[in-house]
Write a protein that holds these residues in place. Structure first.
Motif: not given
Length: 335
Positions: A225-237, A239-248, A274-279
């Motif tokens: 990542f070149l900037s903090t904004t780009e890193a947050l754009r990657f880590w936020t979805p 963390t959120i999506c995988y936390t919900l998915l793994i708990i389920y 795979l979906v995340l990497m396609l995005t």
């Protein structure tokens, strides 16, 4: 002249090429495959020693894995190639995903089934363990001038440990029922008295391994990542999506503890990556995740004896707890 002719030869796309020296990749894959082999063999020893105290399942794991010599060798070399091919970025994502899954599993598991979920988690972490060695070695040897020498030493030590654990399992499988009763072999007598300590030892070793791998994974991913904004754009979805998915998925596995539920969980979580990497990823990441499907299958399909023994151990523990509760109720009624 050579450059003139080579200009007409089509070059491979960048997402088909390896990140580092092919020799380093193969050595990293070899270390990861040896780590998986050590884990599986020690788990088989532990489950077999534990099964000796249960009369009706005494030889289950021995019979189920008696034909697995050739399969285990084929699995070893397949995992060596796959782990050598998977890039450090995807290996880091697999490691972080497993750490999130392990924490979620410990938090969502019922208090009376913590040991059972731990045993199942150890069986499930095989490919993630290989990826942990992969990204850790890549992080430690990044930009090292003679990294292949250190990796060669690590591969030699890993090969030695894997061969010793394999010999231990074959010895226990063949001779433990005799040696443990006749007090003939020091190894079998040691397992008879301290065999239950194998599981805590594996847990401690895995906690240390994944702790180091998590630091290496976060560092490796943030380098892209070149900037903090780009890193947050990657880590936020992620963390959120995988936390919900793994708990389920953990809740579903606690409700229906079976091998089919485990395979479904593998497909869902790798499909989510795979979906995340396609995005937000690159074509190399997509290709490496597709390879991870093969790696997970190469780990879980030959380990059906471990899965069956783990799920049967869960059923035996549940049955014994129910019988204990009923006996306590009867005793209260008599009192």
């Amino acid at each position: 002249m050579f450059s003139f002719f080579s200009s007409f030869v089509p070059s491979l796309p960048t997402w088909f090429t390896l990140e580092t020296n092919p020799l380093n990749c193969i050595l990293q894959g070899l270390v990861g495959a040896c780590g998986i082999s050590v884990l599986c063999n020690l788990l088989r020893v532990y489950l077999f020693v534990e099964a000796q105290s249960i009369a009706d399942s005494k030889d289950d794991i021995k019979k189920k894995s008696s034909h697995g010599g050739l399969i285990q060798k084929l699995q070893f070399w397949i995992l060596t190639v796959i782990l050598g091919f998977v890039g450090s970025r995807v290996a880091s994502l697999v490691v972080l995903e497993f750490c999130l899954r392990a924490v979620s599993s410990r938090l969502t598991a019922p208090s009376d089934k913590l040991g059972d979920s731990l045993l199942q988690l150890l069986v499930q972490c095989q490919f993630s363990l290989g990826c942990a060695f992969n990204c850790s070695l890549h992080f430690l040897h990044e930009e090292a001038p003679q990294a292949w020498l250190s990796l060669l030493l690590a591969a030699g030590l890993s090969w030695f440990l894997a061969s010793q654990c394999s010999r231990l399992w074959h010895h226990v499988k063949a001779m433990y029922p005799i040696h443990s009763t006749q007090r003939y072999c020091g190894v079998c007598i040691g397992l008879l008295t301290t065999g239950t300590s194998i599981l805590p030892f594996l847990c401690s070793a895995l906690i240390l391994t994944f702790s180091v791998a998590s630091i290496a994974a976060i560092s490796s991913i943030n380098q892209h990542f070149l900037s903090t904004t780009e890193a947050l754009r990657f880590w936020t979805p992620l963390t959120i999506c995988y936390t919900l998915l793994i708990i389920y998925m953990n809740d579903e596995q606690h409700r229906q503890p079976s091998g089919q539920a485990l395979l479904n969980m593998v497909i869902v979580r790798l499909g989510g990556l795979l979906v995340l990497m396609l995005t937000v990823g690159r074509w190399a990441d997509v290709l490496h995740i597709l390879v991870c499907f093969i790696g997970e299958a190469a780990c879980l399909l030959p380990a059906q004896d471990l899965l069956d023994s783990a799920f049967k151990d869960v059923a035996d523990v549940s049955r014994r707890s129910v019988m204990k509760t009923e006996n306590q109720r009867r005793q209260k009624k008599l009192d």
